[in-house]
Scaffold this active site. Structure first.
Site, PDB file in Angstrom:
ATOM      1  N   PHE A 182       0.812  -1.219   0.000  1.00 19.96           N
ATOM      2  CA  PHE A 182       0.000   0.000   0.000  1.00 19.96           C
ATOM      3  C   PHE A 182       0.845   1.267   0.000  1.00 19.96           C
ATOM      4  O   PHE A 182       0.299   2.359   0.149  1.00 19.96           O
ATOM      5  CB  PHE A 182      -0.928   0.020   1.218  1.00 19.96           C
ATOM      6  CG  PHE A 182      -0.208  -0.137   2.529  1.00 19.96           C
ATOM      7  CD1 PHE A 182       0.296   0.958   3.198  1.00 19.96           C
ATOM      8  CD2 PHE A 182      -0.028  -1.389   3.075  1.00 19.96           C
ATOM      9  CE1 PHE A 182       0.962   0.815   4.391  1.00 19.96           C
ATOM     10  CE2 PHE A 182       0.642  -1.540   4.278  1.00 19.96           C
ATOM     11  CZ  PHE A 182       1.142  -0.446   4.938  1.00 19.96           C
TER      12      PHE A 182
ATOM     13  N   ASP B  70      10.215  -5.867  12.988  1.00 19.52           N
ATOM     14  CA  ASP B  70      10.408  -6.245  11.581  1.00 19.52           C
ATOM     15  C   ASP B  70      11.849  -5.979  11.161  1.00 19.52           C
ATOM     16  O   ASP B  70      12.104  -5.358  10.124  1.00 19.52           O
ATOM     17  CB  ASP B  70       9.433  -5.479  10.693  1.00 19.52           C
ATOM     18  CG  ASP B  70       9.331  -6.086   9.295  1.00 19.52           C
ATOM     19  OD1 ASP B  70       9.692  -7.273   9.147  1.00 19.52           O
ATOM     20  OD2 ASP B  70       8.903  -5.389   8.364  1.00 19.52           O
TER      21      ASP B  70
END
Length: 714
Positions: free
Chosen positions: A73, A186
């Site tokens: 996105f 992450d």
């Protein structure tokens, strides 16, 4: 107002050594007059803006066509800041695509919020945040070194010393995040970039979470991150903590040393991958690795989070700190702050004097790390100035006089060249010019002899002629003065020495920082409330009478307004009852300060309201209190009986002093009608006996407002 986008543009690039006509040669010098930065730093060539390939402009940024990265996105594109000419990385988040993911929609602005909470040399700096109807833009610094994964692909694997350097920078950045309460979640090779100095830059805080700081509920219960880098507790969907980042660091370390991942399964299965992690079935390690590296790697990849070291223990590992000469990170209260001394004075002055920003706005924005256009301009100009200084063989070229003054810390030459330039200035040709000046100008010139001037002066000066005796005396005095200046604590030139302003001069009296725009940035001390004991009331001696002393105040236990309280928070212990002594007869009131004349705790003294406003009956009480009388408890009690030998007064009468002291039962109209009546003293003791001797003055009228303020009207 800030300058427009084209105000800082130059007609031609101010590249060093570039050719041009007489008009082009005069442009850099003209830009340098009255400037605080070199023309190459403050100006932007028009060709740079014209040649940059872009398809859109948002604010002060040109969105380029080159794509640096892409997600589901969001896209990361190269951009150009039009005010400084510096390239940036712009993350463009499509709101329409983000609406399809509820998690992304809910936490769309979280990445920008988290990055403003941190500031570290191994974490990408967030510069600006912009938002339109369809997109959300995050402007960050550009890392021209590319991705670390590309470097590993080219070399197959990294050397142990190089991997140790990268791992230590990564652990230092993660330790900074954990101190700020941020868990990245992450950490992978794709999120590690390299800057122009081959240093690690951590990016992508889209999946980062903040341990309760930003108000998110249940922060450590979601499945996130790439499975190959995820800790076992993440794959098992258990509750986890900051140690999941330690596991991910171990996976990155294994990838740097071997070029592969430590745990792989074919075909891919999360259950099989989890079982391999729990059983510690790591892929083979190269035989050339040292024992310390293998031991440290196995400790990071410990499947049990209880036995796994935390980030502070990992940073203190012996193998990691082997041959390390850097600074040990210090614990700071605010991880996103920098000290005032770390600011670049030349950049701040350029922004305030040339671009029109307020000095306080610039300093507060940079110190607090608030992402906006001010922070972007400061960061990019400062980075451009550092690159200019490091790339110049002679930093004095194209620099103006004020730049040398305000950047004296960065522009200061080494001691050897410093002394050599001083000896050069003692030769005859220059000293003859100095002697022609006035005494005051000669003294100022002597104070500034330490600056390393351009090389052109060295070629024109003689090299063998010795100065006279008086000149040698001046040389010795100048050297002694320069040594004293070196030993001083201030790293910037004083105002008295150079006739220039120092925007970071701290005043000892007001504890403030004086800015160049005549504004003051307060640096208040810690506000610690402390209890101030109330002094005991004066006890009359055995020989003293019941008449109060002249200097005794007529108003006791006065409630102070907020304007009369000093900076320290005082907690005053007041008595249960507050008696305000106010006389309605033609007497003089003693001169008091503003805090004693103010009866209202909310309004300052002298504030008046219309007289027709009704006065609240419980706010102000009028009493003539006897000093020798015992203290009375405050409450809804009956008034004391009136002596039998005195005339009886009705309970609500204004002449009944004691009843008025407890229960003022008449309104504002009655008080105004009775203000000219004389007080009837009791028969047992005259009223004048309980009052201090006062000098007769002209009659005064007292006006009352609804906020209990009292103002004398002569």
């Amino acid at each position: 107002m800030p300058a427009a986008a084209g105000d800082g543009l130059l007609g031609e690039p101010a590249a060093p050594g570039g050719g041009g006509g007489a008009e082009d040669a005069a442009r850099p010098a003209a830009a340098c007059e009255g400037s605080f930065l070199p023309a190459w730093v403050s100006g932007v060539p028009r060709e740079r803006l014209r040649d940059f390939q872009h398809h859109k402009r948002v604010g002060n940024y040109l969105i380029g066509s080159r794509k640096l990265g892409e997600g589901s996105f969001a896209k990361v594109r190269e951009g150009l800041h039009v005010l400084t000419g510096e390239k940036v990385a712009i993350k463009v988040i499509d709101k329409k695509r983000a609406k399809k993911d509820t998690y992304v929609t809910k936490n769309l602005r979280r990445e920008g919020q988290i990055q403003q909470m941190i500031r570290h040399p191994n974490i990408t700096q967030l510069l600006d945040i912009l938002e339109t109807e369809n997109s959300y833009y995050l402007v960050m610094e550009l890392c021209p070194g590319g991705n670390l994964m590309h470097k590993i692909y080219e070399k197959k694997r990294l050397e142990e010393s190089e991997a140790r350097r990268y791992i230590r920078q990564l652990i230092s950045a993660v330790e900074h995040l954990h101190r700020a309460g941020v868990v990245h979640r992450d950490l992978k090779i794709e999120n590690l970039l390299l800057d122009e100095d081959n240093n690690i830059k951590l990016i992508d805080f889209g999946l980062s979470n903040c341990a309760g700081i930003l108000g998110y509920s249940d922060p450590f219960s979601t499945q996130c991150g790439s499975p190959a880098y995820a800790a076992p507790e993440l794959l098992a969907r258990k509750k986890y903590g900051p140690k999941i980042d330690v596991w991910s660091i171990g996976v990155n370390m294994y990838a740097m040393l071997t070029g592969t991942l430590p745990f792989t399964v074919e075909p891919f299965s999360l259950r099989a991958l989890y079982q391999k992690m729990v059983d510690k079935e790591m892929n083979p390690l190269p035989t050339q690795l040292s024992t310390g590296a293998i031991s440290f790697l196995r400790s990071l990849l410990e499947p049990d989070p209880v036995k796994r070291p935390n980030i502070q223990q990992a940073l203190a590992n012996r193998w990691l700190n082997e041959n390390y000469t850097g600074k040990v990170p210090c614990n700071v209260t605010y991880p996103n702050r920098i000290s005032l001394e770390d600011l670049s004075p030349s950049v701040v002055l350029h922004m305030t004097e040339k671009l029109g920003y307020k000095n306080s706005d610039v300093i507060n924005t940079v110190l607090s790390n608030r992402a906006c256009h001010i922070l972007a301009i400061y960061f990019l100009l400062n980075k451009k100035l550092e690159r200019y200084l490091s790339g110049k063989s002679d930093i004095q070229d194209s620099l103006c006089y004020k730049t040398r003054l305000y950047q004296i810390e960065k522009y200061r030459a080494p001691k050897e060249s410093y002394e050599a330039s001083l000896d050069t200035w003692t030769r005859d040709l220059e000293f003859h010019a100095v002697q022609d000046k006035k005494p005051k100008e000669q003294e100022k010139r002597g104070d500034f002899l330490h600056r390393p001037f351009s090389k052109k002066l060295d070629k024109n000066l003689p090299s063998h002629k010795q100065p006279s005796g008086s000149l040698m005396t001046q040389i010795q005095n100048t050297k002694a003065l320069l040594k004293d200046r070196k030993a001083s604590k201030s790293s910037f030139p004083d105002k008295d020495s150079f006739g220039c302003r120092n925007i970071f001069r701290k005043t000892s009296d007001s504890n403030c920082v004086a800015s160049s725009s005549m504004e003051f940035i307060p640096v208040p001390p810690p506000r610690t409330p402390r209890i101030v004991k109330k002094p005991e009331p004066h006890q009359p001696g055995p020989g003293s009478t019941g008449i109060p002393h002249k200097e005794d105040p007529l108003m006791l236990d006065m409630v102070r307004s907020f304007e009369s309280v000093d900076r320290d928070d005082h907690v005053e212990v007041l008595s249960p009852s507050h008696h305000y002594r106010i006389l309605n007869s033609p007497v003089s009131l003693a001169r008091r300060n503003s805090s004693e004349r103010t009866l209202s705790p909310g309004l300052p003294s002298g504030s008046m309201s219309p007289l027709h406003t009704p006065l609240h009956p419980t706010l102000v009480s009028f009493a003539h209190e006897d000093k020798n009388s015992p203290p009375k408890e405050e409450g809804l009690c009956c008034p004391p009986p009136v002596p039998s030998n005195g005339p009886m007064q009705p309970l609500g009468s204004p002449n009944c002093v004691k009843s008025r002291g407890r229960f003022p039962m008449m309104g504002i109209g009655q008080m105004l009608r009775k203000r000219h009546q004389s007080l009837q003293p009791s028969a047992d003791r005259p009223l004048e006996a309980s009052l201090p001797p006062l000098q007769p003055l002209a009659p005064v009228n007292l006006a009352f407002d609804m906020a209990d303020g009292v103002k004398t009207q002569c």
